[in-house]
Design a protein around this motif. Structure first.
Motif, PDB file in Angstrom:
ATOM      1  N   LEU A  37     -11.144   2.593  13.169  1.00  0.00           N
ATOM      2  CA  LEU A  37      -9.876   1.864  13.221  1.00  0.00           C
ATOM      3  C   LEU A  37     -10.121   0.362  13.309  1.00  0.00           C
ATOM      4  O   LEU A  37      -9.428  -0.443  12.667  1.00  0.00           O
ATOM      5  CB  LEU A  37      -9.038   2.340  14.415  1.00  0.00           C
ATOM      6  CG  LEU A  37      -8.488   3.779  14.299  1.00  0.00           C
ATOM      7  CD1 LEU A  37      -7.907   4.241  15.631  1.00  0.00           C
ATOM      8  CD2 LEU A  37      -7.424   3.839  13.211  1.00  0.00           C
ATOM      9  N   LEU A  38     -11.125  -0.034  14.103  1.00  0.00           N
ATOM     10  CA  LEU A  38     -11.463  -1.457  14.215  1.00  0.00           C
ATOM     11  C   LEU A  38     -11.971  -1.996  12.887  1.00  0.00           C
ATOM     12  O   LEU A  38     -11.641  -3.116  12.471  1.00  0.00           O
ATOM     13  CB  LEU A  38     -12.515  -1.657  15.317  1.00  0.00           C
ATOM     14  CG  LEU A  38     -12.035  -1.480  16.755  1.00  0.00           C
ATOM     15  CD1 LEU A  38     -13.214  -1.511  17.731  1.00  0.00           C
ATOM     16  CD2 LEU A  38     -11.020  -2.577  17.114  1.00  0.00           C
ATOM     17  N   ASN A  39     -12.791  -1.176  12.224  1.00  0.00           N
ATOM     18  CA  ASN A  39     -13.330  -1.568  10.909  1.00  0.00           C
ATOM     19  C   ASN A  39     -12.201  -1.728   9.901  1.00  0.00           C
ATOM     20  O   ASN A  39     -12.179  -2.664   9.091  1.00  0.00           O
ATOM     21  CB  ASN A  39     -14.335  -0.518  10.437  1.00  0.00           C
ATOM     22  CG  ASN A  39     -15.183  -1.025   9.277  1.00  0.00           C
ATOM     23  OD1 ASN A  39     -15.044  -2.151   8.821  1.00  0.00           O
ATOM     24  ND2 ASN A  39     -16.072  -0.162   8.791  1.00  0.00           N
ATOM     25  N   ALA A  40     -11.207  -0.811   9.974  1.00  0.00           N
ATOM     26  CA  ALA A  40     -10.064  -0.881   9.065  1.00  0.00           C
ATOM     27  C   ALA A  40      -9.265  -2.160   9.318  1.00  0.00           C
ATOM     28  O   ALA A  40      -8.833  -2.845   8.367  1.00  0.00           O
ATOM     29  CB  ALA A  40      -9.179   0.350   9.240  1.00  0.00           C
ATOM     30  N   LYS A  41      -9.051  -2.477  10.611  1.00  0.00           N
ATOM     31  CA  LYS A  41      -8.328  -3.715  10.942  1.00  0.00           C
ATOM     32  C   LYS A  41      -9.068  -4.929  10.408  1.00  0.00           C
ATOM     33  O   LYS A  41      -8.462  -5.875   9.888  1.00  0.00           O
ATOM     34  CB  LYS A  41      -8.177  -3.837  12.467  1.00  0.00           C
ATOM     35  CG  LYS A  41      -7.169  -2.884  13.070  1.00  0.00           C
ATOM     36  CD  LYS A  41      -7.083  -3.106  14.580  1.00  0.00           C
ATOM     37  CE  LYS A  41      -6.116  -2.107  15.226  1.00  0.00           C
ATOM     38  NZ  LYS A  41      -6.039  -2.301  16.696  1.00  0.00           N
ATOM     39  N   GLU A  42     -10.388  -4.910  10.548  1.00  0.00           N
ATOM     40  CA  GLU A  42     -11.193  -6.047  10.076  1.00  0.00           C
ATOM     41  C   GLU A  42     -11.079  -6.209   8.559  1.00  0.00           C
ATOM     42  O   GLU A  42     -10.941  -7.335   8.057  1.00  0.00           O
ATOM     43  CB  GLU A  42     -12.653  -5.842  10.470  1.00  0.00           C
ATOM     44  CG  GLU A  42     -13.550  -7.030  10.091  1.00  0.00           C
ATOM     45  CD  GLU A  42     -14.996  -6.808  10.484  1.00  0.00           C
ATOM     46  OE1 GLU A  42     -15.832  -7.650  10.112  1.00  0.00           O
ATOM     47  OE2 GLU A  42     -15.293  -5.784  11.124  1.00  0.00           O
ATOM     48  N   LEU A  43     -11.123  -5.075   7.848  1.00  0.00           N
ATOM     49  CA  LEU A  43     -10.988  -5.141   6.393  1.00  0.00           C
ATOM     50  C   LEU A  43      -9.636  -5.740   5.996  1.00  0.00           C
ATOM     51  O   LEU A  43      -9.538  -6.533   5.053  1.00  0.00           O
ATOM     52  CB  LEU A  43     -11.119  -3.737   5.777  1.00  0.00           C
ATOM     53  CG  LEU A  43     -12.532  -3.155   5.673  1.00  0.00           C
ATOM     54  CD1 LEU A  43     -12.477  -1.715   5.181  1.00  0.00           C
ATOM     55  CD2 LEU A  43     -13.391  -3.994   4.729  1.00  0.00           C
ATOM     56  N   HIS A  98       0.852  -1.185   0.000  1.00  0.00           N
ATOM     57  CA  HIS A  98       0.000   0.000   0.000  1.00  0.00           C
ATOM     58  C   HIS A  98       0.897   1.247   0.000  1.00  0.00           C
ATOM     59  O   HIS A  98       1.733   1.435   0.881  1.00  0.00           O
ATOM     60  CB  HIS A  98      -0.898  -0.005   1.251  1.00  0.00           C
ATOM     61  CG  HIS A  98      -1.949   1.058   1.246  1.00  0.00           C
ATOM     62  ND1 HIS A  98      -3.136   0.927   1.940  1.00  0.00           N
ATOM     63  CD2 HIS A  98      -2.022   2.289   0.655  1.00  0.00           C
ATOM     64  CE1 HIS A  98      -3.880   2.015   1.769  1.00  0.00           C
ATOM     65  NE2 HIS A  98      -3.201   2.853   0.997  1.00  0.00           N
ATOM     66  N   PHE A  99       0.718   2.100  -1.035  1.00  0.00           N
ATOM     67  CA  PHE A  99       1.470   3.355  -1.130  1.00  0.00           C
ATOM     68  C   PHE A  99       0.533   4.526  -0.886  1.00  0.00           C
ATOM     69  O   PHE A  99      -0.610   4.531  -1.359  1.00  0.00           O
ATOM     70  CB  PHE A  99       2.099   3.507  -2.519  1.00  0.00           C
ATOM     71  CG  PHE A  99       3.116   2.450  -2.842  1.00  0.00           C
ATOM     72  CD1 PHE A  99       4.427   2.576  -2.391  1.00  0.00           C
ATOM     73  CD2 PHE A  99       2.768   1.331  -3.585  1.00  0.00           C
ATOM     74  CE1 PHE A  99       5.371   1.602  -2.688  1.00  0.00           C
ATOM     75  CE2 PHE A  99       3.697   0.362  -3.883  1.00  0.00           C
ATOM     76  CZ  PHE A  99       5.013   0.488  -3.446  1.00  0.00           C
ATOM     77  N   PHE A 100       1.043   5.507  -0.165  1.00  0.00           N
ATOM     78  CA  PHE A 100       0.264   6.707   0.124  1.00  0.00           C
ATOM     79  C   PHE A 100       0.929   7.887  -0.567  1.00  0.00           C
ATOM     80  O   PHE A 100       2.123   8.157  -0.389  1.00  0.00           O
ATOM     81  CB  PHE A 100       0.191   6.958   1.633  1.00  0.00           C
ATOM     82  CG  PHE A 100      -0.544   8.213   2.006  1.00  0.00           C
ATOM     83  CD1 PHE A 100      -1.922   8.307   1.824  1.00  0.00           C
ATOM     84  CD2 PHE A 100       0.134   9.317   2.532  1.00  0.00           C
ATOM     85  CE1 PHE A 100      -2.604   9.467   2.151  1.00  0.00           C
ATOM     86  CE2 PHE A 100      -0.542  10.474   2.869  1.00  0.00           C
ATOM     87  CZ  PHE A 100      -1.917  10.547   2.679  1.00  0.00           C
ATOM     88  N   ASP A 137       0.462  -0.515  10.667  1.00  0.00           N
ATOM     89  CA  ASP A 137      -0.251   0.482  11.474  1.00  0.00           C
ATOM     90  C   ASP A 137      -0.677   1.671  10.615  1.00  0.00           C
ATOM     91  O   ASP A 137      -1.786   2.206  10.785  1.00  0.00           O
ATOM     92  CB  ASP A 137       0.651   0.962  12.624  1.00  0.00           C
ATOM     93  CG  ASP A 137       0.839  -0.112  13.684  1.00  0.00           C
ATOM     94  OD1 ASP A 137       0.001  -1.049  13.726  1.00  0.00           O
ATOM     95  OD2 ASP A 137       1.821  -0.028  14.449  1.00  0.00           O
ATOM     96  N   GLU A 138       0.214   2.089   9.733  1.00  0.00           N
ATOM     97  CA  GLU A 138      -0.120   3.218   8.854  1.00  0.00           C
ATOM     98  C   GLU A 138      -1.254   2.850   7.902  1.00  0.00           C
ATOM     99  O   GLU A 138      -2.114   3.686   7.596  1.00  0.00           O
ATOM    100  CB  GLU A 138       1.121   3.641   8.061  1.00  0.00           C
ATOM    101  CG  GLU A 138       2.180   4.318   8.918  1.00  0.00           C
ATOM    102  CD  GLU A 138       3.478   4.546   8.158  1.00  0.00           C
ATOM    103  OE1 GLU A 138       4.183   5.529   8.454  1.00  0.00           O
ATOM    104  OE2 GLU A 138       3.798   3.725   7.259  1.00  0.00           O
ATOM    105  N   ILE A 163       5.630  10.140  -1.924  1.00  0.00           N
ATOM    106  CA  ILE A 163       4.965   8.852  -1.779  1.00  0.00           C
ATOM    107  C   ILE A 163       5.733   8.023  -0.761  1.00  0.00           C
ATOM    108  O   ILE A 163       6.966   8.104  -0.674  1.00  0.00           O
ATOM    109  CB  ILE A 163       4.883   8.110  -3.141  1.00  0.00           C
ATOM    110  CG1 ILE A 163       3.963   6.885  -3.022  1.00  0.00           C
ATOM    111  CG2 ILE A 163       6.257   7.712  -3.654  1.00  0.00           C
ATOM    112  CD1 ILE A 163       3.628   6.256  -4.377  1.00  0.00           C
ATOM    113  N   ARG A 164       4.993   7.257   0.011  1.00  0.00           N
ATOM    114  CA  ARG A 164       5.677   6.364   0.948  1.00  0.00           C
ATOM    115  C   ARG A 164       4.899   5.050   1.061  1.00  0.00           C
ATOM    116  O   ARG A 164       3.679   5.012   0.875  1.00  0.00           O
ATOM    117  CB  ARG A 164       5.837   7.002   2.318  1.00  0.00           C
ATOM    118  CG  ARG A 164       4.554   7.227   3.088  1.00  0.00           C
ATOM    119  CD  ARG A 164       4.853   7.721   4.514  1.00  0.00           C
ATOM    120  NE  ARG A 164       3.636   7.882   5.291  1.00  0.00           N
ATOM    121  CZ  ARG A 164       2.951   9.008   5.360  1.00  0.00           C
ATOM    122  NH1 ARG A 164       3.347  10.069   4.677  1.00  0.00           N
ATOM    123  NH2 ARG A 164       1.843   9.065   6.090  1.00  0.00           N
TER     124      ARG A 164
END
Length: 555
Positions: A544-550, A502-504, A524-525, A518-519
């Motif tokens: 944040l929990l939803n993101a972890k679940e995804l 995953h690049f941001f 965690d990020e 870009i990084r």
């Protein structure tokens, strides 16, 4: 596949270095941060045009370099044909200077943009947002079917033969026009040729005739003076030759007194011999000099005829007239042979057309079989993408033989219906933006597999979808990435969570100058970025929990 890309001084990018995953790489970031600019840089090393406006700083050249692993993609022949050193890890570099000049290199070998595009087409398929509309074009639809049919050599051979056929058709048309124009001109050309041929010109005769004209015109004067000269030398009461003889007699008697006089005697004897030779030649020339008015008339008439022809055709010599006669003869023969050549070319075109029809019908048969496969696989994928009631069909109309085109006899249309109970229609009449995006995703992914493309890039192909559908789109991309490299720019967390990497992309300001950065995100990020995509800035615990679940879900 592409392992990395290095970008220097391009658009709003000062410098970026990206190493891609072998499978699914995700690129996210705010709108306007520069995500699509990265794809623009990638497009440059694949052969797209550029100019000096692409530079971040005007005084520094732009350099974009990509490293590709190509060992599994059978490209040895391409490299050999283009005289490029083959490397399994190939480096493609593009440089653009401030004055707009561009250079491209493959493994440090200079190449032109055409070669770069040909190579790029075998490495990456970049699908941008506006290209979704491409699915409505008949050319794209035919390309999809041909990809499934796996008959590229047959299609290329047909196109090559068809182009040759069309070229011969143009040649025939030109010959017919030339023949029509020529028939109006042939009588005049034939008249000119006949006039020149009747004269029976001989190269060099003009000079000879002009010399003879001089002699004949002054024959009386020449003959009189020659006779007088001969008379003085040998026939007068005191001929010059006789006087020289008498002089020799007198001076030779003095040799016994002075040895130098012998030299004078010899010289006089030489003069005597020379005068006798001159006398003989003068007499002979006088006898040969004829006063011939009839011959002079003939010479004058012949020269007048030559001069008139030269003046008429604006030429200056008999050789030029003979060259013109030869040219006229060739033109007349070409006109006379035109009908024969036209008939010959017509027969050739009939044979070529018959061959093309055979090829086109074979290709049509192969396409017909492939269309069933396209329908089956695309329909199955559409269900995976949440279009459970979707119907996808391909309609093919075979045109009449005389309507044969470079694409053969097939006229293909993709038909679609998203709702149960509705007959499928052309895409531009019934498909919404989200439906088109999913349909294009299905077709692009399958086409890349059939065309053995190492990498496919999607630039926000998820436009128009959200929620559960977005999750399904992500699943399909993840599935594609099992067999090929997939790079996806997205605004949807459901899709972003499916990437192995995953690049941001972000903007930053330094010294009053804004640039794109870009990084690569760690776990965690990634959680935080996906949470932001779910709920906005400063995401709460639930986001944040939803993101972890995804991120923990693989399907």
């Amino acid at each position: 596949m592409i392992n990395r890309i290095s970008i220097r001084n391009y658009a709003i990018i000062d410098q970026l270095d990206i190493e891609f995953s072998n499978h699914l790489s995700i690129i996210t970031g705010e709108t306007g941060a520069g995500k699509s600019i990265i794809l623009g840089a990638l497009g440059l090393i694949l052969g797209e045009r550029a100019d000096s406006k692409s530079l971040f700083k005007d005084d520094t050249k732009c350099v974009i370099e990509g490293a590709f692993n190509i060992e599994k993609y059978n490209l040895h022949e391409f490299f050999a044909e283009n005289d490029i050193d083959y490397e399994s890890n190939t480096i493609i570099r593009r440089e653009i200077t401030a004055d707009g000049r561009s250079r491209a290199f493959v493994n440090d070998t200079p190449v032109n943009l055409s070669q770069l595009r040909d190579l790029g087409e075998q490495l990456i398929d970049i699908h941008s947002q506006h290209q979704t509309l491409q699915i409505n074009s008949s050319a794209f639809q035919l390309q999809v079917v041909d990809g499934f049919a796996q008959h590229k050599p047959e299609v290329e051979a047909f196109k090559s033969c068809f182009k040759a056929y069309k070229k011969n058709q143009q040649k025939l048309e030109a010959l017919i026009n030339q023949s029509t124009d020529g028939k109006a001109e042939i009588d005049y050309l034939q008249f000119q040729f006949n006039e020149l041929e009747a004269v029976k010109l001989v190269e060099g005769e003009q000079e000879q005739l002009e010399q003879e004209q001089q002699l004949l015109s002054h024959a009386s004067e020449i003959k009189t003076n020659l006779s007088n000269t001969f008379y003085l030398l040998d026939e007068s009461e005191t001929p010059i030759i006789g006087q020289v003889k008498e002089a020799i007699h007198h001076i030779s008697s003095l040799e016994k007194y002075n040895p130098h006089i012998a030299d004078l005697t010899e010289r006089l004897r030489g003069v005597q011999i020379e005068l006798k030779d001159i006398s003989t030649e003068v007499e002979a020339l006088s006898e040969r000099t004829l006063i011939d008015p009839e011959r002079l008339d003939f010479v004058n008439e012949r020269l007048d005829l030559i001069y008139r022809l030269q003046q008429k055709h604006r030429l200056s010599s008999v050789k030029d007239l003979l060259d013109l006669q030869h040219t006229l003869n060739e033109k007349i023969n070409s006109f006379n042979n035109a009908d024969e050549e036209i008939e010959k070319l017509k027969k050739q075109l009939e044979q070529e057309f018959d061959k093309l029809i055979v090829q086109a019908k074979k290709i049509a048969s192969q396409r017909s079989l492939a269309m069933k496969d396209v329908e089956t696989q695309v329909s199955a994928l559409l269900k995976e993408l949440g279009l459970v009631n979707a119907v996808f069909r391909i309609e093919n109309t075979l045109v009449e033989d005389h309507q044969l085109s470079v694409n053969g006899l097939d006229q293909i249309k993709f038909l679609f219906s998203a709702n149960q109970g509705f007959q499928p229609q052309e895409l531009n009449k019934v498909a919404s933006g989200g439906e088109l995006s999913r349909l294009m995703l299905a077709i692009k992914g399958l086409s890349a597999k059939y065309n053995a493309l190492p990498t496919i890039v999607f630039d926000e192909i998820d436009t128009g979808v959200s929620g559960e559908v977005a999750k399904k789109v992500g699943n399909v991309m993840h599935k594609y990435a099992e067999n090929m490299q997939v790079i996806t720019i997205t605004h949807l967390p459901q899709i972003a969570s499916k990437g192995q990497t995953h690049f941001f992309v972000y903007k930053e300001s330094k010294n009053g100058l804004t640039s794109t950065g870009i990084r690569k995100l760690n776990q965690d990020e990634r959680i935080k970025e996906i949470a932001v995509m779910l709920s906005g800035e400063n995401p709460g615990e639930n986001a944040l929990l939803n993101a972890k679940e995804l991120l923990t879900q693989t399907n």
